[in-house]
Design a protein around this motif. Structure first.
Motif, PDB file in Angstrom:
ATOM      1  N   ALA A  19       4.314  -1.423  -8.296  1.00 44.01           N
ATOM      2  CA  ALA A  19       4.298   0.033  -8.161  1.00 44.01           C
ATOM      3  C   ALA A  19       5.545   0.700  -8.735  1.00 44.01           C
ATOM      4  CB  ALA A  19       4.159   0.419  -6.685  1.00 44.01           C
ATOM      5  N   ILE A  20       6.543  -0.084  -9.145  1.00 45.86           N
ATOM      6  CA  ILE A  20       7.812   0.497  -9.601  1.00 45.86           C
ATOM      7  C   ILE A  20       7.659   1.048 -11.015  1.00 45.86           C
ATOM      8  CG2 ILE A  20      10.258   0.084 -10.016  1.00 45.86           C
ATOM      9  CD1 ILE A  20      10.068  -2.332  -8.153  1.00 45.86           C
ATOM     10  N   PRO A  21       7.879   2.359 -11.210  1.00 47.93           N
ATOM     11  CA  PRO A  21       7.774   2.917 -12.557  1.00 47.93           C
ATOM     12  C   PRO A  21       9.043   2.645 -13.380  1.00 47.93           C
ATOM     13  CG  PRO A  21       7.933   4.665 -10.881  1.00 47.93           C
ATOM     14  CD  PRO A  21       8.130   3.372 -10.200  1.00 47.93           C
ATOM     15  N   ASP A  81       0.825  -1.212   0.000  1.00 46.06           N
ATOM     16  CA  ASP A  81       0.000   0.000   0.000  1.00 46.06           C
ATOM     17  C   ASP A  81       0.860   1.264   0.000  1.00 46.06           C
ATOM     18  OD1 ASP A  81      -2.359  -1.520   0.093  1.00 46.06           O
ATOM     19  OD2 ASP A  81      -2.278  -1.638   2.287  1.00 46.06           O
ATOM     20  N   LEU A  82       2.031   1.194   0.649  1.00 50.23           N
ATOM     21  CA  LEU A  82       2.886   2.374   0.789  1.00 50.23           C
ATOM     22  C   LEU A  82       3.799   2.586  -0.418  1.00 50.23           C
ATOM     23  CD1 LEU A  82       3.993   1.876   4.515  1.00 50.23           C
ATOM     24  CD2 LEU A  82       2.291   3.495   3.653  1.00 50.23           C
ATOM     25  N   ALA A  83       4.016   1.553  -1.205  1.00 57.91           N
ATOM     26  CA  ALA A  83       4.977   1.619  -2.301  1.00 57.91           C
ATOM     27  C   ALA A  83       4.689   2.716  -3.330  1.00 57.91           C
ATOM     28  CB  ALA A  83       5.072   0.265  -2.999  1.00 57.91           C
ATOM     29  N   PRO A  84       3.448   2.900  -3.806  1.00 57.81           N
ATOM     30  CA  PRO A  84       3.221   3.938  -4.823  1.00 57.81           C
ATOM     31  C   PRO A  84       3.650   5.330  -4.374  1.00 57.81           C
ATOM     32  CG  PRO A  84       1.341   2.462  -4.715  1.00 57.81           C
ATOM     33  CD  PRO A  84       2.223   2.111  -3.551  1.00 57.81           C
ATOM     34  N   ALA A  85       3.350   5.694  -3.133  1.00 55.89           N
ATOM     35  CA  ALA A  85       3.719   7.018  -2.632  1.00 55.89           C
ATOM     36  C   ALA A  85       5.229   7.158  -2.539  1.00 55.89           C
ATOM     37  CB  ALA A  85       3.072   7.263  -1.270  1.00 55.89           C
ATOM     38  N   TYR A  86       5.904   6.087  -2.107  1.00 55.57           N
ATOM     39  CA  TYR A  86       7.365   6.132  -2.007  1.00 55.57           C
ATOM     40  C   TYR A  86       7.990   6.375  -3.374  1.00 55.57           C
ATOM     41  CZ  TYR A  86      12.167   4.495  -1.963  1.00 55.57           C
ATOM     42  OH  TYR A  86      13.521   4.411  -2.162  1.00 55.57           O
ATOM     43  N   TYR A  87       7.575   5.597  -4.370  1.00 51.48           N
ATOM     44  CA  TYR A  87       8.170   5.734  -5.692  1.00 51.48           C
ATOM     45  C   TYR A  87       7.813   7.066  -6.341  1.00 51.48           C
ATOM     46  CZ  TYR A  87       9.784   0.948  -5.489  1.00 51.48           C
ATOM     47  OH  TYR A  87      10.434  -0.196  -5.119  1.00 51.48           O
ATOM     48  N   GLN A  88       6.631   7.574  -6.051  1.00 56.08           N
ATOM     49  CA  GLN A  88       6.253   8.885  -6.575  1.00 56.08           C
ATOM     50  C   GLN A  88       7.175   9.966  -6.013  1.00 56.08           C
ATOM     51  OE1 GLN A  88       2.209  10.040  -5.749  1.00 56.08           O
ATOM     52  NE2 GLN A  88       2.260  11.764  -7.152  1.00 56.08           N
ATOM     53  N   GLU A  89       7.476   9.878  -4.718  1.00 58.09           N
ATOM     54  CA  GLU A  89       8.386  10.853  -4.107  1.00 58.09           C
ATOM     55  C   GLU A  89       9.803  10.677  -4.640  1.00 58.09           C
ATOM     56  OE1 GLU A  89       9.702  12.505   0.334  1.00 58.09           O
ATOM     57  OE2 GLU A  89       8.269  10.838   0.146  1.00 58.09           O
ATOM     58  N   LEU A  90      10.221   9.432  -4.800  1.00 56.06           N
ATOM     59  CA  LEU A  90      11.563   9.159  -5.311  1.00 56.06           C
ATOM     60  C   LEU A  90      11.739   9.736  -6.707  1.00 56.06           C
ATOM     61  CD1 LEU A  90      14.255   7.610  -4.749  1.00 56.06           C
ATOM     62  CD2 LEU A  90      13.209   5.638  -5.888  1.00 56.06           C
ATOM     63  N   ARG A  91      10.731   9.618  -7.527  1.00 60.19           N
ATOM     64  CA  ARG A  91      10.832  10.108  -8.911  1.00 60.19           C
ATOM     65  C   ARG A  91      10.926  11.620  -9.007  1.00 60.19           C
ATOM     66  NH1 ARG A  91       9.931   6.486 -13.193  1.00 60.19           N
ATOM     67  NH2 ARG A  91      10.525   8.281 -14.448  1.00 60.19           N
TER      68      ARG A  91
END
Length: 229
Positions: free
Chosen positions: A106-108, A73-83
């Motif tokens: 969730a990994i782009p 559940d937390l992965a999309p927000a993490y990767y969005q911030e990382l990007r």
């Protein structure tokens, strides 16, 4: 007499069709070379996390994500911030494979960089730290096979870096990684990065990839300012 061909430190298993764009994941095992490989990626211009531990190039935020029961559940927000850090970013955790399947969707634009080291060399480093030989050997072998099964079961860009050959030919390894991840990059960056590859380095005391990249960026900024002036 036939000349002897020496294998490259890096093997491109699946080409990267979008150099300079994507999310780099450095996979491997503890004491298996992931720290230096992640450091190389960072020095080449791939920010390796939101909160980097300079002693091992691990993103503390990425580690917390993987350790959370709510990782999926937390992965999309993490990767969005990382990007937000750039068009190509990355993260590394030597035991990421234990929970990677949960956060994988969730990994782009994933780009896989696998660091491979002799199993017994990795285990010996762990034993020196106080771990029991047979237990850590089983864990290391299991993770190596888990990494292999995972990366061969997906279809994104994949490069394998052999730790032993990296130590023998750091310039060749850095150049191959740069071409695969970034595309065109200055030879100056390649040489500066290769100089940071040292066996048994105590990070960040002997080698600090984050500080080295910061110095490089400052030099570039000063050079651009001088040119404008």
């Amino acid at each position: 007499m036939k000349s002897k061909r020496i294998p490259s430190p890096c093997l491109v298993v699946r080409e990267n069709p979008h150099p300079g764009h994507g999310t780099v994941l450095v996979l491997g095992t503890p004491r298996g070379g992931t720290s230096v490989v992640a450091g190389i990626c960072h020095m080449l211009g791939v920010p390796m996390g939101l909160e980097i531990d300079r002693s091992n190039m691990e993103d503390l935020r990425f580690r917390a994500l993987l350790n959370s029961e709510h990782r999926a559940d937390l992965a999309p927000a993490y990767y969005q911030e990382l990007r937000q850090l750039g068009s190509i970013v990355g993260a590394k955790d030597p035991v990421a494979i234990d929970h990677l399947r949960a956060v994988y969707p969730a990994i782009p634009q994933p780009i896989w960089v696998v660091a491979s080291r002799d199993v017994y060399a990795s285990v010996q480093r762990e034993v020196v730290e106080g771990h029991e030989f047979s237990e850590i050997l089983r864990h290391t072998i299991r993770r190596k096979y888990d990494v292999l099964d995972f990366v061969l079961g997906v279809d994104e860009p994949l490069i394998v870096v052999t730790y032993e050959r990296l130590m023998h030919d750091p310039v060749g390894a850095v150049r191959s990684l740069a071409r695969f991840l970034i595309g065109d990059i200055s030879e100056r960056v390649v040489q500066q990065t290769a100089q940071l590859v040292r066996p048994h380095a105590d990070m960040p005391h002997d080698v600090d990839f984050v500080a080295a990249r910061e110095r490089y960026d400052e030099e570039q900024s000063l050079g651009s300012s001088s040119a404008v002036a």
